[in-house]
Enzyme design. Sequence first.
Site, mmCIF file in Angstrom:
data_model
loop_
_atom_site.group_PDB
_atom_site.id
_atom_site.type_symbol
_atom_site.label_atom_id
_atom_site.label_comp_id
_atom_site.label_asym_id
_atom_site.label_seq_id
_atom_site.Cartn_x
_atom_site.Cartn_y
_atom_site.Cartn_z
ATOM 1 C CG MET A 32 -1.981 -1.207 1.150
ATOM 2 S SD MET A 32 -3.586 -1.111 2.041
ATOM 3 C CE MET A 32 -2.851 -0.758 3.739
ATOM 4 N N GLY A 33 2.171 1.033 -0.408
ATOM 5 C CA GLY A 33 3.114 2.131 -0.442
ATOM 6 C C GLY A 33 3.770 2.510 0.862
ATOM 7 C CG HIS A 36 8.577 -0.141 5.684
ATOM 8 N ND1 HIS A 36 8.954 -1.744 5.868
ATOM 9 C CD2 HIS A 36 7.515 0.044 6.122
ATOM 10 C CE1 HIS A 36 7.881 -2.266 6.191
ATOM 11 N NE2 HIS A 36 6.917 -1.378 6.195
ATOM 12 C CG HIS A 39 7.115 -2.230 1.792
ATOM 13 N ND1 HIS A 39 6.845 -1.178 2.781
ATOM 14 C CD2 HIS A 39 5.789 -2.808 1.775
ATOM 15 C CE1 HIS A 39 5.747 -0.905 3.104
ATOM 16 N NE2 HIS A 39 5.128 -2.056 2.692
ATOM 17 C CD GLN A 155 -1.471 -8.732 4.264
ATOM 18 O OE1 GLN A 155 -2.519 -7.889 4.278
ATOM 19 N NE2 GLN A 155 -0.379 -8.594 3.998
ATOM 20 C CB SER A 188 3.259 1.826 6.131
ATOM 21 O OG SER A 188 3.917 1.107 5.179
#
Length: 280
Positions: A32-33, A36, A39, A155, A188
């Site tokens: 989702m952007g 960091h 990711h 998840q 994030s």
Amino acid sequence: MIAPIVRDKAALRAMVTPWKRAGEVVGVVPTMGALHDGHLSLVAAAKAACDRVIVTIFVNPKQFNNPEDLANYPRTEEDDARKLERFGVDAIWVPDGDQMYPEGFSTNVSVSGLTDCLCGATRPGHFDGVATVVSKLFLQTSADQAFFGEKDYQQLQVVTRLAADLDIPVTVVGCPTIREEDGLAMSSRNLLLSDRARVYAPVLNEVMEEMAEALRGGAEIAALMPKALKRLEVAGFTSVDYLELRRADDLQLLDRADVPGRLFAAAWLAGVRLIDNIAV
Ligand code: PAF
């Protein structure tokens, strides 16, 4: 190398089709952007394993059960593209809401069982939103491999299950949680912590590491809870959504770690919800 930013489904398909025809292995890193190092470790893993890598950036409204949380979620697209430059990814897929959920969109992907507990219990609808968007991202990118962090362990289990259940031909690869030097799991959401809250945030991991050590030694979780909750309270955590030991495979509750387990926590610090989990 600056990766092309693709915003249109037809353009993405036109890009991926020749890769697939040539038999190249396509990897996807859904995000989702607000990228960091956690990711970026997924991107590095994808680059090492795949011929082509697509990073997706989409702040998925369907997985937020709180409109304020959605509004506050950091959006840093330019910065994200810059961070990806050194990896030489092949595309950054940045659909807008209409590309992802055009008018009339009515399908919901729901994984039962695994989603009843932990974040599923405290964030109604969250995992339906995740499962729906991840199914779409798998199909849009035609990825052969998809990379997810163990930081969001529930998840990871959910997306592994849905890929198997829906016969989506993608291998889900789980990658270790990346931490700050003081133990705080990278997220994030850490960007939302005030300077003061950032100082106390690692206490969550400290408390969990101590509990995990005791659990590995045979302790019952119930005996460890009062001290753990007190320490979190003293550090300024205002509430604890869960602090639980569960089986690593099907997430069933455990009293003690007599099978491979995972200690899970979600707790609120100065209005920010932090989550973490540790193998036990
Ligand atoms: O982990 C995330 O950032 C999101 O839940 C994901 C997998 C990109 C789906 O929106």
